[in-house]
Design an enzyme around this catalytic site. Structure first.
Site, PDB file in Angstrom:
ATOM      1  N   MET A   1      -9.091   8.820   8.508  1.00 23.41           N
ATOM      2  CA  MET A   1      -9.464   9.247   7.151  1.00 23.41           C
ATOM      3  C   MET A   1     -10.568  10.309   7.182  1.00 23.41           C
ATOM      4  O   MET A   1     -11.457  10.319   6.326  1.00 23.41           O
ATOM      5  CB  MET A   1      -9.924   8.041   6.318  1.00 23.41           C
TER       6      MET A   1
ATOM      7  N   LYS B   1      -0.610   2.302  -7.292  1.00 25.33           N
ATOM      8  CA  LYS B   1      -0.523   2.712  -8.693  1.00 25.33           C
ATOM      9  C   LYS B   1      -1.363   1.843  -9.620  1.00 25.33           C
ATOM     10  O   LYS B   1      -1.302   1.998 -10.839  1.00 25.33           O
ATOM     11  CB  LYS B   1       0.944   2.695  -9.144  1.00 25.33           C
TER      12      LYS B   1
ATOM     13  N   ASP C   1       0.829  -1.201   0.000  1.00 31.72           N
ATOM     14  CA  ASP C   1       0.000   0.000   0.000  1.00 31.72           C
ATOM     15  C   ASP C   1       0.867   1.255   0.000  1.00 31.72           C
ATOM     16  O   ASP C   1       2.063   1.220   0.301  1.00 31.72           O
ATOM     17  CB  ASP C   1      -0.899   0.019   1.239  1.00 31.72           C
TER      18      ASP C   1
END
Length: 413
Positions: free
Chosen positions: A342, A227, A205
């Site tokens: 988050m 990616k 990650d």
């Protein structure tokens, strides 16, 4: 003194006698239990740790002083008392019955030594160093560091050699979900680091510590999961496909994830995908940033008399969004600590929702950016101001938001 003969004892189901219930016994008993021995401790007193093992039914305890007949039926005796006369009596009884005896007080009077030991998966290294314990520990520690950082090969397959027979025994490849921790590369678990050193393929990650990837063997295939193209759902499907495909080819695949694989890490989805494909999965938990980032910032998520609970939620979906699964009004009514992962983008809406449903404006709040790393930043404020001050200070993800009285328990560093 002649050199000792090295030997690995198979103690599964065999009785081992430990005389003494103090600190030395506390250190020795766990390894005996790990080897499957039936451990009996003879001592008038026990440390709390040993007493807990007795209460759990893992160790048998004779609450009295040693008797020579205690050695009868034992395969090994560990003398863990500092009374030399008492220790000599135990070793004499063992010698008479031809039972090997380890003595913590006098290794020269013993018939066996306990070496300095380190374990690295299936590899166990034991060092005696000619009966010099300090030297043995130094050598043991150097070997352990070499196994952990990969400078010693450990269980990994050296470049250019085939491990096909081992793969056949293991029944093909497998996937290991490894939590890399909150950012500091030293906070990955020992087991996680060992399995990473054994990997053929690593799927990583974005938030995993880069220094861990720098330690990989040159021939390891590194897949940067951050990616992988497509949207979030399609990208996850592609990650699942890579894990299953590489493992089906007989390779050991490590899925390296920031924090813990199952704390907002989608590790469950990957485990399901592997299970459906018949691929064995091992999970190695990691240190989650929800606890670690506040801790290194001087914020305990619980504290006696201040918070009896802490709740960890994801803030990637705004409170007003119909897809949100979080009961924000209920969280606002709670008195404990709230940790939001988050949630930086939605922090204004989160703070406003908590205030609207009863959380006091003066409730302490903090934001920790890139916790445990050299780039760590910490902001302490109150709930009514946290969104504005965080934006003004230019905080960016990854960041942890903490709301609750615990923010002010310790003096700011």
């Amino acid at each position: 003194m002649t050199s000792p003969y090295p030997l690995a004892l198979l103690l599964q189901g065999r009785r081992v006698l430990v005389v003494g219930g103090g600190a030395v016994a506390t250190r020795r008993v766990p390894a005996l239990l790990d080897a499957g021995a039936r451990v009996e401790v003879v001592s008038p007193h026990l440390t709390p740790a040993l007493r807990a093992l007795v209460d759990a039914g893992r160790v048998r305890w004779s609450e009295r002083r040693f008797q020579a007949s205690d050695v009868d039926g034992a395969w090994l005796v560990q003398v863990a008392v500092d009374d030399r006369a008492a220790a000599a009596a135990v070793s004499a009884a063992a010698l008479e019955r031809r039972v090997f005896c380890v003595r913590a007080d006098d290794r020269h009077a013993a018939t066996a030594w306990t070496p300095a030991t380190t374990r690295h998966g299936a590899v166990t290294v034991a060092v005696t160093a000619g009966g010099d314990p300090p030297r043995a520990v130094v050598i043991r520690d150097a070997i352990r560091e070499g196994l952990l950082d990969g400078t010693l090969p450990g269980c990994a397959t050296p470049a250019g050699l085939s491990d096909a027979p081992a793969r056949e025994v293991l029944g093909g490849g497998r996937v290991v979900l490894v939590g890399a921790g909150p950012g500091d590369p030293e906070l990955i678990t020992v087991k996680g680091r060992r399995l990473l050193a054994e990997a053929d393929v690593v799927v990583a990650d974005r938030l995993v510590p880069g220094l861990l990837l720098d330690e990989l063997r040159p021939e390891v295939e590194l897949v940067d999961a951050s990616k992988i193209p497509y949207g979030p759902a399609k990208a996850q499907e592609e990650i699942n496909r890579i894990l299953v495909e590489r493992a089906a080819a007989g390779l050991m695949v490590v899925r390296l994830k920031g924090g813990d694989p199952y704390v907002f890490g989608r590790g469950g989805e990957e485990a399901i995908a592997c299970a459906q494909a018949g691929v064995p999965v091992t999970v190695v938990p990691g240190v989650t940033s929800s606890v670690a980032a506040p801790a290194v910032a001087g914020i305990p998520v619980t504290h006696r008399g201040v918070a009896h609970e802490f709740t960890v939620v994801s803030g990637h979906v705004a409170p007003s969004d119909p897809s949100s699964l979080v009961d924000w009004p209920a969280l606002a009514r709670m008195r404990g600590t709230l940790v939001v992962l988050m949630g930086l983008k939605n922090l204004p809406k989160i703070a406003a929702t908590l205030l609207a449903h009863g959380r006091a404006p003066e409730t302490p709040a903090a934001v920790v950016q890139e916790g445990t790393t050299g780039a760590q930043r910490v902001l302490r404020t109150v709930l009514s101001e946290v969104a504005a001050e965080t934006a003004e200070a230019g905080f960016r993800p990854p960041a942890i938001v903490v709301v609750g009285e615990v923010v002010d328990v310790l003096p700011a560093g």
